[in-house]
Design an enzyme around this catalytic site. Structure first.
Site, short mmCIF file in Angstrom:
data_model
loop_
_atom_site.label_atom_id
_atom_site.label_comp_id
_atom_site.label_asym_id
_atom_site.label_seq_id
_atom_site.Cartn_x
_atom_site.Cartn_y
_atom_site.Cartn_z
CE LYS A 153 -3.18 -3.11 0.69
NZ LYS A 153 -4.25 -3.43 -0.02
C1 LIG Z 1 -5.19 -4.85 0.76
C2 LIG Z 1 -6.61 -4.85 0.93
C3 LIG Z 1 -7.25 -5.24 2.10
C4 LIG Z 1 -6.53 -6.02 3.03
O1 LIG Z 1 -5.46 -5.42 3.76
P1 LIG Z 1 -4.53 -6.25 4.64
O2 LIG Z 1 -3.95 -5.50 5.36
O3 LIG Z 1 -3.78 -7.20 3.60
O4 LIG Z 1 -5.32 -7.31 5.61
C5 LIG Z 1 -8.61 -5.03 2.13
N1 LIG Z 1 -9.17 -4.39 1.15
C6 LIG Z 1 -8.59 -3.62 -0.01
C7 LIG Z 1 -9.53 -3.00 -0.98
C8 LIG Z 1 -7.11 -3.88 -0.14
O5 LIG Z 1 -6.52 -3.41 -1.07
#
Ligand SMILES: *Cc1c(COP(=O)(O)O)cnc(C)c1O
Length: 430
Positions: free
Chosen positions: A201
């Site tokens: 992210k």
């Molecule tokens: C990455 C992501 C998640 C999950 O996040 P994690 O930290 O990997 O558990 C949930 N929703 C979206 C849209 C994502 O891109």
């Protein structure tokens, strides 16, 4: 002309790409401070100063101009905390987008509710308000929307539907840290906003997450839900005492961010806006350069005032390239560029291979209630065949990097017969 790199030809580019993640100035000092602090978790004994977790929560809340932030161990944890803070549980339905990361369905199943995927808007690739409205039933307990890739969802339309039906809206901002809509940051429009700070992210501590809200009641529920039913003491504890009180107003689970992650996030948050601005400048260059290769960029909703890029996304419009499919096109472009950062978009929930509730025994309603294969998701299914994505790390490069990406797409477009198996079109016309 030479062959595509994927077929043994020469690559369009051999230079290195920017690395991701990139440690912010001060990141190492922050980690060092935690190491020697005597407190690596909020559930460790109080050492005479505010936890990094609390400091990050304050900064992230301030960043959003909201009173409350509850950090969590992951984006997945933040979604489960948000759903349970809204009281979602057994027998409830939760509307989600039909095309997104698998966690949006698995977290709903994880609180023993039923995910109801609905179709997306063709331009923004985000959940369609009209499709949400059609899916509402007396059992709908929440609507989870996702600001996908580089778009902000149609918040005006979605809030209108949610408010008219009196259903809480949760904004999943795992892909949109820092984006704004009508000059307000995303995550502040719904009952709660959720974030992921996982490795990929735009704001990251490797793993991590957060929930934000304007509601004191939802924030208090979220605190209990993420710390085994404990909250911070309202008064300063003595040195060496626990700072978390066992109020047990609401049973929770341990979904806490560690002090290392919180300290790192404070440092990384300081460079988020600058990195987002760089990505947006490069994305604009790419948008104008890539049309020649038969690719149409994703657009964001009209109310968007600042766009952020988790992935640059675009539709393959050229019919022959589209016939090859986004997986083959992505692999070919990735090979030209020497990166794994060019990929096909998510599968629709009708076919998502990661979503297999029948392989587990935990769901009260049984796996049949959780089968999404019969959902009506024509736009999601079309996008899954024809949308291609580029990870934001490539957008941290320079202008030349954007031209290289466009040239790779142009080469794959010119050589599309190598992917479709058809004969090359005659090129002697001009
Ligand atoms: C990455 C992501 C998640 C999950 O996040 P994690 O930290 O990997 O558990 C949930 N929703 C979206 C849209 C994502 O891109």
């Amino acid at each position: 002309m030479s062959l595509l790199a994927i077929n043994g030809g020469e690559r369009v580019r051999t230079r290195e790409w920017p690395k991701w993640p990139q440690p912010a100035p001060g990141a190492l000092d922050a980690l060092q401070e935690v190491l020697s602090s005597g407190r690596w978790s909020i559930s460790g004994p109080y050492q005479g100063k505010s936890s990094f977790e609390r400091r990050f929560a304050q900064e992230f809340a301030d960043y959003h101009d909201l009173p409350y932030c509850v950090p969590t161990a992951s984006g997945t944890a933040s979604l489960m905390v948000a759903l349970e803070a809204c009281g979602v549980g057994v027998g409830d339905e939760v509307i989600i987008p039909g095309l997104t990361w698998v966690a949006n369905a698995s977290t709903v199943a994880g609180v023993n509710a039923v995910p109801v995927p609905v179709d997306i808007d063709r331009d923004t690739l985000c959940i369609d308000p009209a499709a949400v409205e059609r899916a509402i039933t007396p059992r709908t307990a929440a609507i989870v929307i996702v600001h996908l890739y580089s778009a902000v969802a149609d918040l005006d339309g979605l809030l209108e539907v949610a408010q008219r039906h009196g259903i809480p809206l949760i904004e999943d901002c795992a892909q949109a840290h820092g984006a704004t809509y009508r000059d307000r940051r995303v995550g502040t429009f719904g009952a709660l906003g959720t974030f992921s700070m996982q490795h990929s992210k735009v704001l990251t501590s490797g793993e991590g997450g957060a929930v934000i809200t304007a509601s004191a009641d939802l924030a208090r529920r979220a605190e209990h839900l993420r710390a085994d039913g404990r909250t911070y003491s309202p008064t300063e504890p003595l040195l060496g005492e626990m700072e978390l009180l066992q109020t047990a107003e609401l049973m929770g689970n341990n979904r806490c961010l560690s002090e290392f992650q919180a300290a790192l996030l404070i440092a990384q948050l300081a460079i988020l806006d600058e990195q987002n601005a760089r990505r947006a400048r490069n994305a604009a260059l790419l948008d104008s350069a890539i049309g020649a290769a038969g690719i149409r960029p994703q657009v964001t909703s009209p109310g968007t005032t600042r766009r952020t890029y988790y992935e640059w996304a675009g539709w393959i419009d050229d019919p022959e390239l589209a016939e090859a499919g986004c997986e083959k096109v992505a692999a070919a472009v990735a090979a030209e560029l020497g990166t794994g950062a060019v990929t096909a978009c998510y599968p629709a929930f009708t076919t998502n291979p990661l979503y297999r509730p029948g392989t587990r025994k935990r769901y009260a309603l049984g796996p049949d209630a959780l089968d999404l294969s019969q959902s009506e998701l024509p736009v999601c299914e079309d996008a899954a065949r024809r949308v291609i994505t580029i990870h934001h790390s490539l957008l941290l490069g320079d202008e030349q990097d954007m031209h290289d990406i466009a040239r790779a797409f142009e080469k794959v477009h010119a050589h599309r017969h190598e992917l479709t198996g058809r004969d090359a079109l005659p090129t002697s016309m001009g």
